[in-house]
Design an enzyme around this catalytic site. Structure first.
Site, PDB file in Angstrom:
ATOM      1  N   HIS A 480       0.827  -1.208   0.000  1.00  0.00           N
ATOM      2  CA  HIS A 480       0.000   0.000   0.000  1.00  0.00           C
ATOM      3  C   HIS A 480       0.861   1.258   0.000  1.00  0.00           C
ATOM      4  O   HIS A 480       0.526   2.249   0.645  1.00  0.00           O
ATOM      5  CB  HIS A 480      -0.937   0.006   1.213  1.00  0.00           C
ATOM      6  CG  HIS A 480      -1.967  -1.072   1.189  1.00  0.00           C
ATOM      7  ND1 HIS A 480      -2.795  -1.338   2.263  1.00  0.00           N
ATOM      8  CD2 HIS A 480      -2.316  -1.968   0.237  1.00  0.00           C
ATOM      9  CE1 HIS A 480      -3.588  -2.365   1.964  1.00  0.00           C
ATOM     10  NE2 HIS A 480      -3.317  -2.749   0.733  1.00  0.00           N
ATOM     11  N   ASN A 518      -7.781  -0.771   3.044  1.00  0.00           N
ATOM     12  CA  ASN A 518      -7.228  -1.017   1.720  1.00  0.00           C
ATOM     13  C   ASN A 518      -7.491   0.218   0.861  1.00  0.00           C
ATOM     14  O   ASN A 518      -8.617   0.691   0.797  1.00  0.00           O
ATOM     15  CB  ASN A 518      -7.878  -2.257   1.096  1.00  0.00           C
ATOM     16  CG  ASN A 518      -7.200  -2.698  -0.183  1.00  0.00           C
ATOM     17  OD1 ASN A 518      -7.100  -1.941  -1.135  1.00  0.00           O
ATOM     18  ND2 ASN A 518      -6.729  -3.930  -0.209  1.00  0.00           N
TER      19      ASN A 518
END
Length: 548
Positions: A480, A518
């Protein structure tokens, strides 16, 4: 321990076998209507003009292109290929190939290793990271909007989310492992149980998934199906070399140079009032700005790159969310699952889990085992955690071949180490719940315990130094990473590059923190949102784009 040692050795030999096994699965039919937009770059003219040129057909680029095409001509330049060329990315069962197949330069993922020594991957396929991730869909936390230096129209944000969710998001059907994990989270005090919720909330919840009930992936590429077919062209295997600038009416972006798979150069330019939008991701977007002469003067001078605009912030404030957790070898086989459940301790710390089957083979010692005894299927439970806000930051720079070199400086800030320690301690509580007694194994002396793959969790969780050392020794990526083109430093609140006309950056490189569990949902939302804002500003009204 001998069996574990053999297992670790075998991990180096199973890549070929798992690739054959998974690729042979029957892939459900996918809504690939977007194929009509796609052309290989080597079939395009050497010069063309469009209203908008989007560099990167990924998680942000696809919804942005579909939105702008409602009223204007759009060219998307994607360095990767059509995902239908890689059936493994289209199914849940194929996820493992993302991390096990060799990077041959054409696969839908590109491997890289940061200067920290941590292995990582980038998307290299139409649809970007949404085609190679674990599929968990979760909206951004409120702090993301409050701290982004952007004046958000929250009604339009909601509209953008819903536009995405009606096409690519499903409510997952929990299998045995995800049900057990959810129960363990609640037992470990990660409450309340929020049921199914796409929003970012503290406690335990079932999130959305871009895998449907048949295990079919619905990535950002399917949002291209909403485009106006008259106005959209998607060029694959198109590698952008640099952005073209003009000084005639102030510093302005006017076009791009890109090469096709044969190495032939093409030039695409924009019409009056058109724009070029970088959506190449947190690595690609700052890389292209630097390659085009936009960035720190000293760095560009050291590479003998012509300076177009000095901006010391390009490529800076790079951050990656370090992953903490453990992997347990299960005493039974269980069906592989994507991430479907998350436990959020507070707005910043999240714990997920997935199960996977690891087929591998070894060459047994001669005459020791019966014939055909070289293969086995192994079930693993992976407990993984992250914290959204990362205080440790690094930078991206180019080498002399203009390749990006990245350093994230994982856990260099004491606040990050403290967050990791807190997260690891909660994982320790989680695996010691009654629910997780079912995955323990019994040794010959009758003692029950976990068979960890890799480093086991610290025995004394109260020892901060010991847990901190575990964090440092096991640091890996959560994939990420973000930053490099931050709002307020490289782009303004409308995602326009500061000091350059007709140029924007719309992707995760503009993020100062990772949106919630996310970032995929927020990145797709951003593409749609900025597209709607651009249409509104240019047309002077809030029109309904083609495909609605």
């Amino acid at each position: 321990m001998a069996s574990l040692f053999l297992l670790i050795l075998a991990l180096f030999t199973f890549q070929f076998q798992i690739g054959v096994l998974i690729s042979s699965q029957t892939i459900p039919n996918q809504d690939d209507s977007y194929i009509k937009f796609i052309q290989n770059a080597n079939t395009l003219p050497t010069t063309e003009k469009y209203d908008y040129i989007i560099i990167g057909g990924g998680t942000a680029g696809c919804p942005l292109a579909a939105t702008l095409s409602s009223n204007f001509s759009v060219l998307v330049l994607e360095r990767g290929s059509d995902p239908n060329a890689f059936p493994m990315v289209l199914s849940q069962e194929g996820m493992a190939n993302t991390l096990t197949d060799d990077d041959n330069g054409h696969n839908p993922f590109q491997r890289f290793i940061s200067e920290d020594g941590v292995e990582n991957i980038r998307g290299r396929v139409l649809g970007g990271g949404s085609m190679i991730n674990v599929g968990f869909y979760s909206r951004a936390q409120p702090e993301f909007f409050k701290n982004s230096s952007v004046q958000w129209d929250m009604a339009m944000v909601e509209e953008a989310y819903r536009w995405i969710e009606e096409t690519v998001v499903s409510r997952p059907e929990l299998g045995p492992w995800q049900l057990a994990f959810k129960e363990a989270l609640v037992e470990a005090g990660v409450g309340p149980d929020n049921g199914y919720d796409l929003n970012h909330v503290v406690g335990t919840r079932i999130g959305g998934s871009i895998f449907d009930s048949r295990g079919k992936r619905h990535g950002a590429v399917e949002l291209l199906n909403k485009a106006n077919p008259i106005n959209l062209k998607v060029a694959t295997q198109a590698t952008v070399k640099r952005i073209i600038f003009s000084q005639s009416n102030g510093l302005s972006a006017t076009g791009v140079l890109y090469s096709d798979s044969n190495g032939k150069l093409h030039k695409a330019t924009i019409s009056k009032n058109g724009e070029i939008i970088l959506s190449a991701g947190a690595i690609g977007s700052p890389q292209l700005l630097l390659s085009s002469g936009v960035g720190p003067k000293s760095h560009l001078s050291s590479l003998k790159l012509p300076l177009v605009l000095h901006n010391r912030h390009v490529g800076q404030s790079m951050a990656d969310n370090p992953r903490f957790g453990a992997t347990v070898v299960l005493p039974f086989l269980t069906r592989p699952t994507s991430v479907q459940v998350v436990g959020t301790l507070k707005p910043n710390i999240h714990i997920e889990s997935l199960s996977t089957i690891l087929p591998f083979s070894i060459s047994p010692p001669f005459a020791l085992l019966p014939p055909r005894s070289s293969g086995v299927n192994l079930s693993l439970a992976i407990f993984a955690g992250k914290f959204s806000t990362v205080s440790s930051t690094g930078s991206l720079r180019l080498d002399r071949r203009k390749n990006p070199i990245v350093r994230f400086n994982y856990l260099s800030h004491p606040d990050d180490l403290e967050r990791c320690v807190e997260g690891v301690r909660k994982v320790g509580e989680l695996v010691n719940t009654k629910v997780m007694e079912r995955i323990k194994t019994r040794d010959l002396e009758g003692k029950m315990g976990f068979e960890f793959l890799g480093r086991s969790l610290p025995e004394n969780m109260s020892d901060y130094g010991l847990v901190g050392e575990f964090c440092r020794k096991t640091v890996t990526t959560f994939w990420h990473y973000h930053g490099g083109c931050l709002v307020g430093k490289v782009v303004d609140g409308n995602y326009k590059v500061i000091g350059i006309n007709n140029l924007r950056v719309v992707d995760g490189s503009t993020f100062s923190l990772s949106p919630g569990t996310n970032p995929m949902a927020a990145v797709m939302m951003l593409g749609r949102y900025v597209g709607l804002k651009m249409l509104h500003q240019r047309l002077g009204q809030r029109s309904k784009p083609f495909g609605n």
